[in-house]
Write an enzyme that holds these catalytic residues in place. Structure first.
Site, PDB file in Angstrom:
ATOM      1  N   VAL A 134      12.931  13.088 -19.795  1.00  0.00           N
ATOM      2  CA  VAL A 134      12.332  14.354 -20.338  1.00  0.00           C
ATOM      3  C   VAL A 134      13.348  15.087 -20.839  1.00  0.00           C
ATOM      4  O   VAL A 134      14.452  15.517 -20.422  1.00  0.00           O
ATOM      5  CB  VAL A 134      11.605  15.315 -19.461  1.00  0.00           C
ATOM      6  CG1 VAL A 134      11.080  16.607 -19.919  1.00  0.00           C
ATOM      7  CG2 VAL A 134      10.626  14.558 -18.625  1.00  0.00           C
ATOM      8  N   LYS A 207       5.792  13.555 -20.990  1.00  0.00           N
ATOM      9  CA  LYS A 207       6.895  14.375 -20.517  1.00  0.00           C
ATOM     10  C   LYS A 207       6.123  15.564 -19.721  1.00  0.00           C
ATOM     11  O   LYS A 207       6.468  15.959 -18.697  1.00  0.00           O
ATOM     12  CB  LYS A 207       7.600  14.959 -21.648  1.00  0.00           C
ATOM     13  CG  LYS A 207       8.308  13.714 -22.357  1.00  0.00           C
ATOM     14  CD  LYS A 207       9.100  14.175 -23.437  1.00  0.00           C
ATOM     15  CE  LYS A 207      10.194  13.000 -24.188  1.00  0.00           C
ATOM     16  NZ  LYS A 207      10.632  13.361 -25.448  1.00  0.00           N
TER      17      LYS A 207
END
Length: 434
Positions: A134, A207
């Site tokens: 992420v 994410k």
């Protein structure tokens, strides 16, 4: 005391990120040794195309048999930068079965099967770290699951895809259309030949699922995230946004309900005020706001993709996992004790910007306003103007609402489309960050 036996690392995948990981491990070997307390050795590199020249990597380390590499008995840590679901999932599971901790950059796999992978790591007493999954080099995952572990996170909102931010930034700053901005992003290497995962929001949604699980201590899968791409965003939308003192960003928004009994996770384009810090995030950069009860609002900003930034996050995880190995300990695993349900998009409450093509005649505005009222959506402002073609038959009507549930807005739009005086719904966009 410095341990002399090296910790051995298997690198699974050697593309843009993997090759940069290997380079840093080689060039910074002494620094890594000093920081960890033991030498770290690249013991094998699993690839699909062994004939490809990989500068700086000993050809003797190259193998096409990743499973055999993991099973050979001397590997301590595996770095998975293959991406996708398979064979990455099987290889990570194989690593755990053979006593190997894992560092991964695989957002798609973690968003889909994170719970099972965490369970496998926990059962084996091993680490699963994934900072690089992420926001690239931005330290975000570890601060959320370690530094803020004693706080209560209520909201996360941010730009987590650099490709889409580059495209929208170009549309805003130059007046370019979507396709023109996408072509520039592709030419500069920001967009893939097939940009679907980015522009349709799949990358950001994966994410978002990972961040929601960490923020709210609950399991959020990719399928739980509402996703809306940005391919329909137009120059006209940006013109409307500018009239409102806003710009447009593709946002990931994760929220805990006011009563604390559920959460929502969504990815979609939204108008945000120019005064909001996210409005000034330019080019391919990422930025994420985390709102916690005690800490308040925290902003994380930096390059969200690319070989070097992502490799930096991978190496940070590698150092942490190696330290854990030496201490015969493990870092934090999955925290899903709240088991909060993920509410549907219809429960989300926000403001909306709706652009309508309507018949240019008396009574239309009243009819439209009545439709909003019948569905419980309160109007904040209305702007009406004649069409630029000068026909006199149609007008453009822009309505900005007060906060309302998404389900109520959907019902309103469906009813508007049935009105004889409404020729079309040109665009619908949420307004956030106020």
């Amino acid at each position: 005391m410095m341990r002399t036996r090296p910790l051995k690392v298997a690198l699974l995948g050697c593309g843009v990120v993997g090759s940069e990981v290997a380079r840093i491990m080689t060039t910074h070997a002494d620094d890594l040794t000093a920081r960890i307390g033991a030498p770290v050795e690249l013991a094998g590199v699993a690839v699909r195309r062994p004939s490809k020249v990989r500068e700086g990597i000993d050809p003797a380390l190259i193998t096409t048999d990743a499973t055999a590499l993991l099973k050979r008995g001397d590997i301590d840590i595996a770095i998975e930068v293959i991406g996708g679901i398979e064979p990455a999932r099987t290889l990570i599971t194989t690593a755990f079965e053979n006593g190997i901790s894992v560092v991964s950059a695989n957002k798609a796999l973690l968003a889909q099967d994170g719970a099972a992978l965490h369970a496998a790591a926990g059962a084996a007493g091993l680490d699963l770290y994934y900072e690089a999954a992420v926001a690239g080099a931005i330290p975000l995952v570890r601060p959320m699951r370690e530094s803020l572990a004693g706080d209560k996170i209520n909201r996360v909102m941010g730009i987590v895809n650099g490709t889409t931010n580059f495209i929208l930034d170009k549309m805003d700053s130059t007046g370019a259309g979507y396709q023109e901005a996408l072509d520039e992003a592709t030419a500069l290497g920001y967009a893939e030949a097939d940009p679907t995962a980015d522009v349709e929001g799949y990358d950001a949604a994966a994410k978002a699922a990972i961040l929601a699980g960490i923020a709210f201590h609950t399991r959020v899968r990719l399928d739980d995230v509402y996703r809306e791409g940005m391919t329909e965003v137009s120059a006209a939308d940006f013109a409307s946004a500018k009239r409102m003192g806003c710009t447009i960003k593709l946002l990931a928004i994760l929220e805990r309900a006011a009563d604390g009994e559920s959460v929502t996770a969504r990815v979609h384009p939204a108008m945000i005020p120019l005064t909001h810090p996210l409005a000034s995030v330019r080019e391919a950069y990422n930025a994420v706001f985390v709102e916690a009860e005690a800490a308040g609002r925290l902003m994380f900003y930096g390059p969200g993709a690319g070989g070097s930034p992502t490799a930096s996050a991978v190496l940070g995880d590698l150092v942490a996992v190696c330290r854990n190995k030496l201490a015969q300990a493990t870092g934090p695993g999955e925290s899903a004790y709240t088991q909060l349900p993920v509410s549907p998009m219809g429960d989300v409450v926000t403001r909306y910007h709706i652009s309508l093509d309507v018949a240019d005649k008396p009574g239309v505005l009243a009819q439209v306003a009545t439709t909003f009222a019948e569905h419980g959506v309160s109007i904040d402002t209305v702007r009406q103007q004649g069409r630029q073609d000068g026909s006199g038959n149609e007008a453009s009507l822009v309505v900005v609402t007060h906060r309302a549930p998404d389900a109520a807005l959907s019902g309103t739009v469906e009813a508007l489309r049935k009105l004889d005086t409404v020729r079309g719904v040109a665009s619908i966009m949420r307004v956030e960050g106020e």
